[in-house]
Write an enzyme that holds these catalytic residues in place. Structure first.
Site, mmCIF file in Angstrom:
data_model
loop_
_atom_site.group_PDB
_atom_site.id
_atom_site.type_symbol
_atom_site.label_atom_id
_atom_site.label_comp_id
_atom_site.label_asym_id
_atom_site.label_seq_id
_atom_site.Cartn_x
_atom_site.Cartn_y
_atom_site.Cartn_z
ATOM 1 N N LYS A 111 0.842 -1.194 0.000
ATOM 2 C CA LYS A 111 0.000 0.000 0.000
ATOM 3 C C LYS A 111 0.882 1.252 0.000
ATOM 4 C CE LYS A 111 -4.398 1.471 1.632
ATOM 5 N NZ LYS A 111 -5.621 1.148 2.303
ATOM 6 N N LYS A 190 -1.943 -14.791 -9.688
ATOM 7 C CA LYS A 190 -2.563 -15.434 -8.521
ATOM 8 C C LYS A 190 -4.058 -15.085 -8.481
ATOM 9 C CE LYS A 190 -2.971 -14.922 -3.552
ATOM 10 N NZ LYS A 190 -4.086 -14.095 -3.190
ATOM 11 N N LYS A 193 -9.591 -11.970 -5.119
ATOM 12 C CA LYS A 193 -10.789 -11.167 -5.374
ATOM 13 C C LYS A 193 -10.413 -9.734 -5.757
ATOM 14 C CE LYS A 193 -12.178 -11.651 -0.649
ATOM 15 N NZ LYS A 193 -10.949 -12.207 -0.218
HETATM 16 P P1 ADP Z 1 -7.902 -12.797 -1.641
HETATM 17 O O1 ADP Z 1 -6.483 -12.742 -2.178
HETATM 18 O O2 ADP Z 1 -8.861 -13.178 -2.690
HETATM 19 O O3 ADP Z 1 -8.281 -11.505 -0.934
HETATM 20 P P2 ADP Z 1 -7.599 -13.849 1.017
HETATM 21 O O4 ADP Z 1 -6.345 -13.050 1.196
HETATM 22 O O5 ADP Z 1 -8.825 -13.434 1.781
HETATM 23 O O6 ADP Z 1 -7.924 -13.947 -0.535
HETATM 24 O O7 ADP Z 1 -7.228 -15.370 1.365
HETATM 25 C C1 ADP Z 1 -7.939 -16.255 2.210
HETATM 26 C C2 ADP Z 1 -7.173 -17.580 2.273
HETATM 27 O O8 ADP Z 1 -7.134 -18.170 0.968
HETATM 28 C C3 ADP Z 1 -5.731 -17.429 2.723
HETATM 29 O O9 ADP Z 1 -5.345 -18.564 3.488
HETATM 30 C C4 ADP Z 1 -4.974 -17.382 1.420
HETATM 31 O O10 ADP Z 1 -3.630 -17.800 1.564
HETATM 32 C C5 ADP Z 1 -5.780 -18.342 0.550
HETATM 33 N N1 ADP Z 1 -5.694 -17.955 -0.873
HETATM 34 C C6 ADP Z 1 -6.153 -16.810 -1.432
HETATM 35 N N2 ADP Z 1 -5.936 -16.782 -2.754
HETATM 36 C C7 ADP Z 1 -5.295 -17.948 -3.040
HETATM 37 C C8 ADP Z 1 -4.785 -18.522 -4.248
HETATM 38 N N3 ADP Z 1 -4.905 -17.911 -5.417
HETATM 39 N N4 ADP Z 1 -4.197 -19.727 -4.164
HETATM 40 C C9 ADP Z 1 -4.073 -20.373 -2.981
HETATM 41 N N5 ADP Z 1 -4.529 -19.896 -1.817
HETATM 42 C C10 ADP Z 1 -5.138 -18.694 -1.829
#
Ligand code: ADP
Ligand code: TRP
Length: 326
Positions: A111, A190, A193
């Protein structure tokens, strides 16, 4: 072994969340271990600034987790803020956490690199995460690759506290399944969301079809052999396929003479059947929000029992106690 993980209610779960984290929650609840899973609504407050959305997301997250197979008889499911001890522990940990440690954490660093100003909440986010983990004497933390740094920071924070006050905390380890630690999104980056490249677990099939059929693949002639390694369509396919199906597709890639359209259609069929039961359970549970609230209340009561024991131990160790009469 004590297992714990948390997931933020910042939107609906996508395939990356499921294969990277949620599937491990479910696998790990089935052994002899104690498993605690929670919905990290206090963390979500660093980004969600709309009351009704946070409330709805929290309930949705609980329904999604239960529909995907989290079993409240085997694991404890609760909402982070229902255990207020976590905020108290967070402050105590904050007092022995070096600033430099937090300055290196990626959410804050990214950020800042973009020239945006961060709130104190985002800066201290890893301390709250450490409190989440340490409050239950957790030993193993199932997460995707992007959270490994935070678990390492938790170990440092625990180590720093133990150094000042004695062996109070258990040092946790991240549990990462290598093959699914970084699920690719529709664009090959990767899946997240925040990148607009995600396929949500429970979104309409029609929308999923549109997204999958729109995946950009390489434009070489059909006959040419292709390399399955690093190909995001292949990687997504292998999440849902059996080992045999994956092997066959890898051979097809190497041979060439196939169309990506066919692979996409197969992926859709596999994904639909993979989550079919979960979709049915979700429909049933959504009609019974009171049942979900009951599960969360029971989970919070169980979690608080352990949390208050550990917090008491911490307060004793650092002198936050009612003065003994002289
Ligand atoms: P986002 O990146 O969509 O905001 P979060 O950070 O809320 O997702 O992640 C929630 C959980 O899902 C965490 O344990 C994170 O490591 C896992 N996670 C998120 N995106 C992925 C991905 N593309 N591949 C594997 N694990 C993921
Ligand atoms: N920071 C994690 C994420 O964004 C969520 C989380 C909060 C968490 N507290 C935790 C994960 C404790 C594991 C353990 O995904």
């Amino acid at each position: 072994m004590r297992i714990l993980s948390g997931i933020q209610p910042t939107g609906r779960f996508h395939w990356g969340n499921y294969f990277g984290a949620i599937r491990q929650y479910i696998d790990l609840q089935n052994g002899q271990d104690t498993a605690f899973y929670f919905i990290a609504n206090l963390h979500a407050l660093t980004t969600v600034r709309e009351k009704s959305r946070l409330v709805q997301n929290t309930l949705d997250a609980a329904i999604d987790l239960l529909s995907l197979g989290l079993d409240p008889n085997r694991a404890t499911l609760f909402v982070q803020s229902d255990v207020p001890e976590v905020s108290e522990l967070c402050w105590i940990l904050m007092t022995t956490t070096p600033m430099g440690l937090l300055e290196r954490c990626h959410a804050y660093k990214d950020k800042k690199a973009k020239g945006l100003t961060a709130d104190a909440g985002l800066f201290s986010y890893p301390v709250l995460m450490a409190a989440d983990i340490l409050l239950y004497d957790s030993e193993l933390v199932p997460v995707g690759e992007d959270q490994i740094q935070h678990v390492e920071v938790c170990r440092d924070i625990a180590g720093s506290f133990n150094h000042s006050f004695g062996e109070v905390f258990v040092l946790p380890k991240a549990y990462v399944v290598k093959d699914t630690a970084k699920v690719p999104g529709l664009d090959g980056g990767k899946m997240s969301k925040s990148y607009g490249n995600a396929v949500d677990v429970f979104e309409e099939i029609k929308l999923q079809r549109k997204k999958i059929m729109g995946i950009v693949t390489d434009s070489r002639p059909m006959e040419e052999p292709k390399n399955p390694e690093g190909d995001h369509l292949f990687e997504l396919y292998s999440l849902f396929a059996s080992a045999e199906q994956t092997k066959l597709l890898a051979e097809t890639y190497c041979r060439g003479g196939f169309g990506y359209g066919g692979v996409k259609k197969e992926l859709l069929v596999l994904a639909e059947s993979y989550f079919a039961e979960a979709r049915l359970r979700r429909e049933e549970l959504s009609a019974r929000p009171e049942k979900v609230r009951e599960i969360l209340a029971e989970g919070a009561a169980r979690a608080r029992k352990k949390a208050s024991e550990v917090l008491q131990r911490v307060k004793q160790a650092c002198g936050i106690v009612i003065l003994p009469t002289l």
